[in-house]
Write an enzyme that holds these catalytic residues in place. Structure first.
Site, PDB file in Angstrom:
ATOM      1  N   THR A 195      49.454  29.170  47.871  1.00 55.31           N
ATOM      2  CA  THR A 195      48.950  29.502  49.204  1.00 55.31           C
ATOM      3  C   THR A 195      48.015  30.706  49.103  1.00 55.31           C
ATOM      4  OG1 THR A 195      50.735  31.039  49.821  1.00 55.31           O
ATOM      5  CG2 THR A 195      51.116  28.687  50.211  1.00 55.31           C
ATOM      6  N   GLY A 196      47.132  30.823  50.086  1.00 56.59           N
ATOM      7  CA  GLY A 196      46.136  31.884  50.020  1.00 56.59           C
ATOM      8  C   GLY A 196      45.222  31.689  48.821  1.00 56.59           C
ATOM      9  N   ALA A 197      44.850  30.421  48.565  1.00 54.15           N
ATOM     10  CA  ALA A 197      44.153  30.081  47.321  1.00 54.15           C
ATOM     11  C   ALA A 197      42.642  30.228  47.406  1.00 54.15           C
ATOM     12  CB  ALA A 197      44.500  28.642  46.916  1.00 54.15           C
ATOM     13  N   SER A 198      42.102  30.536  48.566  1.00 54.41           N
ATOM     14  CA  SER A 198      40.647  30.553  48.702  1.00 54.41           C
ATOM     15  C   SER A 198      40.008  31.823  48.177  1.00 54.41           C
ATOM     16  CB  SER A 198      40.251  30.356  50.173  1.00 54.41           C
ATOM     17  OG  SER A 198      40.807  31.366  50.990  1.00 54.41           O
ATOM     18  N   GLY A 253      40.783  35.935  46.026  1.00 55.53           N
ATOM     19  CA  GLY A 253      41.634  36.925  45.393  1.00 55.53           C
ATOM     20  C   GLY A 253      42.623  36.402  44.382  1.00 55.53           C
ATOM     21  N   ILE A 254      43.850  36.910  44.477  1.00 62.20           N
ATOM     22  CA  ILE A 254      44.898  36.582  43.513  1.00 62.20           C
ATOM     23  C   ILE A 254      45.195  35.090  43.514  1.00 62.20           C
ATOM     24  CG2 ILE A 254      47.300  36.992  42.862  1.00 62.20           C
ATOM     25  CD1 ILE A 254      47.058  39.731  44.282  1.00 62.20           C
ATOM     26  N   GLY A 255      45.243  34.483  44.696  1.00 61.68           N
ATOM     27  CA  GLY A 255      45.540  33.058  44.779  1.00 61.68           C
ATOM     28  C   GLY A 255      44.494  32.219  44.080  1.00 61.68           C
ATOM     29  N   TYR A 314      52.427  45.872  58.185  1.00 61.64           N
ATOM     30  CA  TYR A 314      52.338  45.151  56.909  1.00 61.64           C
ATOM     31  C   TYR A 314      53.645  45.219  56.129  1.00 61.64           C
ATOM     32  CZ  TYR A 314      50.830  44.051  52.141  1.00 61.64           C
ATOM     33  OH  TYR A 314      50.714  43.508  50.883  1.00 61.64           O
TER      34      TYR A 314
END
Length: 289
Positions: free
Chosen positions: A45-48, A50-52, A191
């Site tokens: 997830t969050g693959a678009s 940075g880290i993902g 956060y």
């Protein structure tokens, strides 16, 4: 910020030493990573960005089939195309993790298409740094962080976990933050609270699912220079690149430790627990006007 893999060439000697001494770093061999993930379905997830994004590339290069999840369709489709061009396999699933019905549908769609999910890299997240005085009329600061950092990942895993447990196989990697282990951080209340909520939830669940050979790893990431951290000026703070952070993800998938954290963070956590009042007074003095 630039999210392409970086090297030490742009760092000062002091920063290189600080990262080596203070931050967790680990890079599994290509053979070890391939043995761990080849032919496995590893959801990111969050693959678009940075880290993902960096993690998805490495997992796919090692032979994993990688469902890519994020809100940004063009970026996901481009990443999937790039991975395919390099000989890997990845597919884009555009989903807003704050839409809990959409998240449930995502989980059921993935199970229908792949039959099972071997590992989940729960990386999607949102960061806000804002004094509480500026949040009195911004309740959405808290709802949007809790939705993406806690409720969305929980909703997804509630759909996937029964199948992992039935198969007696599965691994969940939570990209958490070192802030969860440290004394409360002023200006980061939205956060840190949301990240702590998922951290505690996953560790609680881990005790129940271990009997079914479903394992978890919590990565308490230090500062990583990504577009999410860019709004705050961290130019004087040593930080990992996305390439180094994704190495930790690869390490988590390969060796499956319970947690990955800076060696000193647990010690600070223990000290602040014993000396809670003193730690609070230190913070109060720092922000007293």
């Amino acid at each position: 910020m630039n999210e392409t893999p970086a090297t030490n060439s742009g760092r000062s000697l002091a920063e290189r030493l600080a990262i080596r001494l203070l931050y967790p770093t680990a890079r599994p061999t290509e053979e070890a990573l391939r043995a761990a993930v080849a032919g496995k379905v590893v959801l990111v997830t969050g693959a678009s960005h940075g880290i993902g994004k960096a993690s998805a590339r490495k997992l796919a290069a090692a032979g994993a089939v990688v469902p890519l999840v994020a809100r940004s369709r063009p970026e996901l489709e481009q990443l999937a195309a790039d991975i395919a061009a390099d000989g890997g396999t990845a597919h884009a699933y555009t989903t807003d993790l704050t839409d809990l019905d959409a998240v449930d549908l995502l989980g059921r769609t993935l199970l229908a298409e792949y039959g099972h999910i071997d590992a989940v890299i729960s990386n999607a997240g949102k960061s806000i740094r804002r004094p509480i005085a500026e949040s009195y009329d911004r309740f959405h600061d808290f709802t949007r962080t809790i939705d993406i950092n806690y409720l969305g990942p929980v909703r997804l895993l509630l759909t996937l976990l029964p199948h992992m447990r039935a198969r007696k196989q599965g691994h969940i990697v939570n990209i958490s933050t070192w802030g969860v282990l440290l004394p409360p951080s002023p200006r980061w209340s939205a956060y840190i609270a949301s990240k702590a909520a998922f951290d505690v939830w996953l560790r609680s669940v881990a005790a129940e699912i271990a009997c079914d050979d479903v394992t978890t790893t919590s990565i308490y990431m230090p500062l990583v220079h990504t577009r999410m951290s860019a709004p705050t000026d961290f130019s004087r703070t040593p930080g990992l690149t996305v390439d180094e952070a994704s190495d930790l993800v690869s390490h988590a998938v390969t060796t499956k430790p319970r947690d990955i954290a800076p060696w000193w963070a647990i010690r600070v956590q223990a000290w602040s627990a014993v000396h809670r009042n003193q730690a609070q007074r230190i913070l109060e003095r720092r922000f007293r006007r």
